[in-house]
Write a protein that holds these residues in place. Structure first.
Motif, PDB file in Angstrom:
ATOM      1  N   LEU A  28       0.830  -1.207   0.000  1.00 21.26           N
ATOM      2  CA  LEU A  28       0.000   0.000   0.000  1.00 21.26           C
ATOM      3  C   LEU A  28       0.863   1.256   0.000  1.00 21.26           C
ATOM      4  O   LEU A  28       0.553   2.244  -0.680  1.00 21.26           O
ATOM      5  CB  LEU A  28      -0.941  -0.027   1.209  1.00 21.26           C
ATOM      6  N   LEU A  31       2.129   1.861  -3.459  1.00 23.37           N
ATOM      7  CA  LEU A  31       1.063   2.397  -4.311  1.00 23.37           C
ATOM      8  C   LEU A  31       0.790   3.864  -3.978  1.00 23.37           C
ATOM      9  O   LEU A  31       0.639   4.703  -4.884  1.00 23.37           O
ATOM     10  CB  LEU A  31      -0.200   1.553  -4.110  1.00 23.37           C
ATOM     11  N   LEU A  35       0.992   7.254  -6.335  1.00 27.11           N
ATOM     12  CA  LEU A  35      -0.138   8.188  -6.482  1.00 27.11           C
ATOM     13  C   LEU A  35       0.281   9.615  -6.124  1.00 27.11           C
ATOM     14  O   LEU A  35      -0.102  10.571  -6.799  1.00 27.11           O
ATOM     15  CB  LEU A  35      -1.308   7.740  -5.599  1.00 27.11           C
ATOM     16  N   PHE A  67      -8.665  11.922  -4.097  1.00 25.59           N
ATOM     17  CA  PHE A  67      -9.612  10.968  -3.517  1.00 25.59           C
ATOM     18  C   PHE A  67      -8.911   9.629  -3.239  1.00 25.59           C
ATOM     19  O   PHE A  67      -9.039   9.062  -2.148  1.00 25.59           O
ATOM     20  CB  PHE A  67     -10.795  10.772  -4.485  1.00 25.59           C
ATOM     21  N   HIS A  68      -8.142   9.145  -4.232  1.00 33.18           N
ATOM     22  CA  HIS A  68      -7.466   7.853  -4.063  1.00 33.18           C
ATOM     23  C   HIS A  68      -6.409   7.910  -2.962  1.00 33.18           C
ATOM     24  O   HIS A  68      -6.262   6.950  -2.199  1.00 33.18           O
ATOM     25  CB  HIS A  68      -6.825   7.419  -5.383  1.00 33.18           C
ATOM     26  N   LYS A  71      -8.209   7.757   0.343  1.00 32.38           N
ATOM     27  CA  LYS A  71      -8.682   6.391   0.614  1.00 32.38           C
ATOM     28  C   LYS A  71      -7.519   5.486   1.022  1.00 32.38           C
ATOM     29  O   LYS A  71      -7.645   4.655   1.919  1.00 32.38           O
ATOM     30  CB  LYS A  71      -9.370   5.804  -0.629  1.00 32.38           C
ATOM     31  N   GLY A  72      -6.392   5.645   0.313  1.00 34.84           N
ATOM     32  CA  GLY A  72      -5.203   4.840   0.581  1.00 34.84           C
ATOM     33  C   GLY A  72      -4.684   5.089   1.983  1.00 34.84           C
ATOM     34  O   GLY A  72      -4.330   4.151   2.712  1.00 34.84           O
ATOM     35  N   LYS A  75      -6.862   3.450   4.595  1.00 32.25           N
ATOM     36  CA  LYS A  75      -6.629   2.002   4.657  1.00 32.25           C
ATOM     37  C   LYS A  75      -5.319   1.701   5.393  1.00 32.25           C
ATOM     38  O   LYS A  75      -5.242   0.745   6.175  1.00 32.25           O
ATOM     39  CB  LYS A  75      -6.605   1.435   3.221  1.00 32.25           C
TER      40      LYS A  75
END
Lengths: 82, 604
Positions: A28, A31, A35, A67-68, A71-72, A75
């Protein structure tokens, strides 16, 4: 000592008990890094774009990537607290 | 009719021979046990082919020397060039390997099979291997009864090795005892005549037993017992090498054109090697003698000399053929082709689905994924041309408004005809093949397969929606009413943007790009939905379009929305690598309908 117990104690002594969780966090984070890099790229594109129509499209991309990332991060916090 | 008679005749013949000669019975039992061992060994190795197969293959076969090395190593470990051939055909059929890589593996397998001759000649005849066989069989069977797949696999391998050893033991004993009653060596034939006769016997024996390894062990045990001459044993070994290609040929019969080309390459390679070995037999024998002296092997140790011969002639074959691999590939691609149908639009057929890939869940899954990508390619083409876009322009960086102005053809294509030729058959085959593959798969694979079937359905439905949409695009794209014309221009523009984004998702390796574009596709689908965004109400209220136009526009807006969502759903399944970081968090990071509404509200 049973086989399961033996494996568990080996994992504990090697500090590998949360092996799967550590792997997930690492994935994560990788990623999220990608981003964030993309967000910086989009921001610099927006800075130099003068055409209003194109600026709107870039802004739209910016809101999606933000937004991503949000969210990431949520999490990741969830994984850290588990 | 002849087939029905053949088997009973063979069985009666064998039964009579067993009754006549107890030694022949022992040798035949040895062969049977050996072959059963090979089957068990194959079963064992198949248990270990799942999961990492794709990755291992990609890494270990990207260069010719690596493919050859992979062939040598895998055959040396599995002790079966036939299994490696069948595996290679399966990988090739699934598109996991290219033809030249597969040829490299087959060349390597030919070299790898020589290790079997060395093991049997060096240890199999000197050590009492039957004493090792018994514990192997006992442990093997215990493992086979375990629930874990890997333990079962180990069990099959151990049992396989046990039976191989036991088979060799029986063959050895049979020939030793045979020596006292019949002297087969009296039938030996010298010179080139003998070479050809015994080569054909070697071919025949291998075709019957379907294993060059078994033939070679039989030759070595017979040679050790002095039942055949050294020269004739060499010829039999050459024949066994040619005969082993039959397994690949049988395997390729159920494979696609690539598998057939590989089987042909295998046959050509082994025939060329065999001819070279026969023509230069005396020179190679001289080389063998020279090598034997260098390795300290005594002159009358013919079994080890046979192993040296087997290695030298296979290595020579590989060395001679390596420079011609590309020529061989070109030749095979030119001579072995699929027949064109001669139709106006060619009927497209499945490329990767064939029975050879059904052997392993991994290859079956890889083949279904590739075939779905093939279906995606056709779908993309049909939607592009159906909406009258030039595909090459659409996937370029050209301004989208210019792309949709530049028409693909004067008249819109017949989507229905293209659907019949390029979609229907492939879709049907994928669904049929998936049902067959499923019976061999565990729960995780079945779930993946279910998703792939959904991706296929999404593709088909996207084409069907395009077909419905096309009718009014044709009608209103050149309509005198500028408002309706503009609405249909916008629908085409939004679909062009969708197709471009989907194409980027299909071709990029960047996970962040995939995630961003998938969200963008979903957002645009909602944004351009004229029913939801109020544009249609505005057109009707201001009497800018007729009621008939409004109904058409409302329906077509739904079709366009469906195309976007179907393609986005398909892309999420097909183009997110299952091993990627994105796949692990896809559900959490992906954009949902309420998120889209929120983003759109903020914009307003």
């Amino acid at each position: 000592m049973g086989v399961k117990k033996f494996i568990q104690s080996v994992l504990e002594s090697l500090n590998m008990k949360n092996f799967e969780l550590i792997g997930k966090k690492k994935s994560l984070k990788t990623l999220l890094q990608k981003l964030k890099k993309r967000r910086v790229q989009i921001l610099s594109e927006l800075e130099f774009e003068t055409n209003q129509e194109k600026r709107d499209l870039i802004k739209e991309e910016l809101s999606l990537i933000t937004f991503h990332i949000k969210k990431g991060k949520e999490k990741l916090n969830e994984l850290k607290n588990s | 009719m002849s087939k029905n008679i053949f088997l009973p005749l063979v069985l009666i013949g064998l039964g009579y021979s067993f009754w006549q000669s107890a030694n022949f019975k022992e040798i035949a039992a040895g062969i049977a046990i050996f072959l059963f061992g090979m089957l068990s060994l194959e079963q064992g190795f198949k248990s270990f082919t799942g999961g990492m197969l794709d990755t291992i293959l990609k890494k270990s076969t990207d260069k010719l020397y690596k493919s050859i090395g992979f062939g040598i190593l895998s055959t040396s470990i599995m002790q079966s060039s036939s299994l490696v051939s069948v595996l290679t055909i399966s990988f090739l059929g699934a598109g996991l390997l290219g033809l030249s890589q597969a040829i490299g593996i087959i060349f390597g397998a030919n070299l790898g099979t020589t290790t079997g001759a060395w093991l049997v000649a060096a240890y199999g005849l000197k050590v009492d291997i039957a004493s090792y066989a018994m514990p192997m069989l006992v442990f093997g069977i215990i493992f086979i009864f375990q629930k874990t797949t890997s333990l079962k696999g180990i069990g099959y391998i151990l049992t396989g090795l046990g039976f191989l050893f036991l088979g060799i033991h029986y063959m050895k004993d049979g020939f030793e005892a045979f020596k006292a009653t019949i002297d087969l060596s009296s039938y030996s034939v010298g010179g080139y005549k003998g070479l050809f006769i015994f080569s054909f016997i070697g071919i025949f024996a291998t075709v019957v037993m379907q294993s060059s390894h078994a033939t070679l062990v039989l030759i070595i045990t017979a040679l050790a017992a002095g039942q055949i001459s050294y020269e004739n044993a060499l010829a039999l070994a050459i024949g066994a090498n040619v005969g082993t290609t039959i397994t690949a040929i049988i395997g390729a019969m159920s494979s696609n054109i690539e598998g057939k080309r590989l089987a042909a390459a295998h046959l050509i390679f082994n025939l060329v090697t065999g001819f070279i070995a026969i023509i230069f037999i005396y020179q190679i024998m001289y080389l063998v003698d020279y090598a034997a002296i260098k390795f300290g092997i005594v002159n009358d140790n013919y079994t080890l000399k046979l192993a040296i011969f087997h290695t030298i002639f296979n290595a020579l074959g590989v060395l001679i053929m390596i420079p011609f691999i590309n020529t061989l590939v070109r030749f095979l691609e030119k001579t072995l082709t699929t027949k064109p149908t001669g139709d106006e639009i060619d009927f497209d057929e499945v490329k990767y689905l064939n029975n050879s890939v059904l052997e392993f869940p991994d290859t079956a899954m890889a083949a279904i994924i590739r075939e779905t990508k093939h279906l995606y390619d056709n779908t993309f083409e049909i939607i592009c041309h159906g909406l009258n876009f030039k595909r090459s322009k659409l996937v370029s960086a050209m301004n989208l408004e210019e792309v949709i102005k530049e028409k693909y053809a004067r008249r819109y294509i017949d989507i229905d005809k293209f659907y019949q030729h390029k979609i229907k058959n492939i879709y049907g085959e994928i669904i049929d093949f998936s049902a067959k593959a499923q019976s061999n798969m565990d729960a995780a694979y079945i779930e993946e397969l279910y998703n792939l079937k959904l991706a296929n359905r999404n593709l088909v439905e996207a084409v069907k929606n395009t077909k419905h949409l096309q009718k009014n695009i044709v009608k209103y794209s050149s309509h005198p009413n500028e408002y309706i014309r503009k609405e249909y221009f916008d629908i085409r523009l939004s679909l062009a943007s969708l197709l471009r984004n989907i194409n980027i998702i299909a071709t990029t390796d960047e996970e962040d790009v995939t995630l961003l574009l998938l969200s963008k596709v979903r957002l645009h689908a909602k944004k351009h939905d004229i029913v939801a965004n109020g544009a249609l109400d505005n057109l009707i209220r201001n009497r800018l379009i007729t009621n008939e136009m409004a109904t058409s526009l409302m329906n077509d807006s739904v079709y366009a929305y469906n195309i976007s969502n179907k393609l986005a759903n398909m892309a999420e399944i097909l183009f997110i690598d299952k091993h990627s970081d994105l796949n692990k968090f896809h559900d959490e990071l992906t954009i949902k309908q309420n998120d889209i509404d929120e983003i759109l509200e903020k914009k307003d």
